[in-house]
Write an enzyme that holds these catalytic residues in place. Structure first.
Site, PDB file in Angstrom:
ATOM      1  N   GLY A 103       0.825  -1.200   0.000  1.00 33.62           N
ATOM      2  CA  GLY A 103       0.000   0.000   0.000  1.00 33.62           C
ATOM      3  C   GLY A 103       0.855   1.244   0.000  1.00 33.62           C
ATOM      4  N   THR A 104       0.203   2.380  -0.207  1.00 31.55           N
ATOM      5  CA  THR A 104       0.901   3.655  -0.260  1.00 31.55           C
ATOM      6  C   THR A 104      -0.125   4.780  -0.187  1.00 31.55           C
ATOM      7  OG1 THR A 104       2.497   4.942  -1.537  1.00 31.55           O
ATOM      8  CG2 THR A 104       0.804   3.806  -2.771  1.00 31.55           C
ATOM      9  N   THR A 105       0.360   5.984  -0.133  1.00 30.41           N
ATOM     10  CA  THR A 105      -0.498   7.170  -0.226  1.00 30.41           C
ATOM     11  C   THR A 105       0.174   8.165  -1.157  1.00 30.41           C
ATOM     12  OG1 THR A 105      -1.360   6.892   2.029  1.00 30.41           O
ATOM     13  CG2 THR A 105      -1.624   9.043   0.997  1.00 30.41           C
TER      14      THR A 105
END
Length: 283
Positions: free
Chosen positions: A49-51
């Site tokens: 995941g990431t933002t």
């Protein structure tokens, strides 16, 4: 080279390795398997995941992202770079598989350079997004994972496009991609305005990513911030996400200050040694 050795793939007309990717569906798989079915059945399926976020405003395009690269339950790298420059007036946020994003941005950089040499000027942001979407769509169904926001400035002004590995291409003003995007969108929807000043835009981007890293376990590390102007892109800052979130918690919201001021009772007045409120005095 390592992937070619594992797949035991060779170029059709030569016995040596080739720098070019095979055609869609040309990966070597065991007999009787369809490439897309084989990838879906035997993919390791590691969670990641990431933002990342990007938004367009009057003074250009802002791109921001966290720096944590995760692989399953492990933090692979706490200080990775998820915003990749393509040329002086174009960069992109990366979300998905790190190897896929890095590979396809190298391919995009090469193709845009060749087109600029042929045409005498770099392609527009829309043209770059169209080219990337067309190249990625050929590998649909092969577990390719690339989700990017192309941020640039061309002859028409600031431009922003979202491109996904299935060939999706969307223009827009605000995009957030990754597992932390729902939290980032909550901040962006509240504070985004097209006529913001650069400092207001910087504060909004940092606030959105910092809040997302606080709530999303797969996002963290630091907050990278880029600004694409008419003169080219600029690397603004890198701030520790935890420190940034702590600082934001200490700052009062403007709406909260106004509500506290309205809800504050009228100052009390003294009459004959006893304290009486203004409302009691009127009665």
């Amino acid at each position: 080279m390592a992937l070619q050795d594992v797949c035991k793939w060779q170029a059709p007309d030569t016995q040596g390795p080739s720098p070019h990717l095979p055609r869609a569906g040309g990966w070597a798989v065991p007999p009787g398997w369809d490439p897309a079915t084989f990838v879906r059945s035997h993919s390791p399926g590691l969670a990641h995941g990431t933002t990342t976020l990007a938004f367009r405003f009057r003074h250009g395009v802002i791109a921001a992202a966290d720096t944590r690269s995760s692989c399953g339950n492990y933090v692979q790298c706490p200080a990775s770079r998820k915003i990749i420059p393509v040329h002086q007036h174009l960069l992109g946020t990366t979300s998905g598989t790190s190897a896929d994003c890095a590979t396809w941005y190298r391919v995009l950089r090469r193709e845009l350079r060749l087109r600029a040499l042929r045409e005498g000027q770099p392609p527009s942001v829309a043209g770059a997004a169209r080219l990337l979407a067309a190249m990625l769509s050929r590998y649909r169904g092969l577990d390719l994972c690339v989700a990017t926001a192309l941020c640039g400035w061309d002859r028409s002004g600031p431009a922003l496009f979202y491109v996904y590995s299935d060939g999706t291409r969307l223009p827009g003003n605000v995009f957030s991609v990754g597992s932390g995007s729902p939290y980032a969108y909550g901040v962006l929807d509240r504070g985004y305005r097209y006529d913001m000043s650069p400092q207001e835009a910087y504060a909004l981007a940092r606030c959105a990513v910092a809040h997302a890293t606080h709530r999303d376990a797969y996002s963290g590390g630091s907050v990278d911030l880029f600004h694409v102007r008419e003169s080219g892109w600029e690397y603004v800052s890198r701030n520790d996400a935890c420190v940034l979130y702590s600082q934001l918690q200490k700052l009062p919201e403007p709406e909260e200050e106004e509500e506290a001021r309205r809800d504050q009772p009228e100052p009390a007045t003294l009459h004959g040694g006893s304290r009486v409120s203004a409302e009691t005095e009127m009665l």
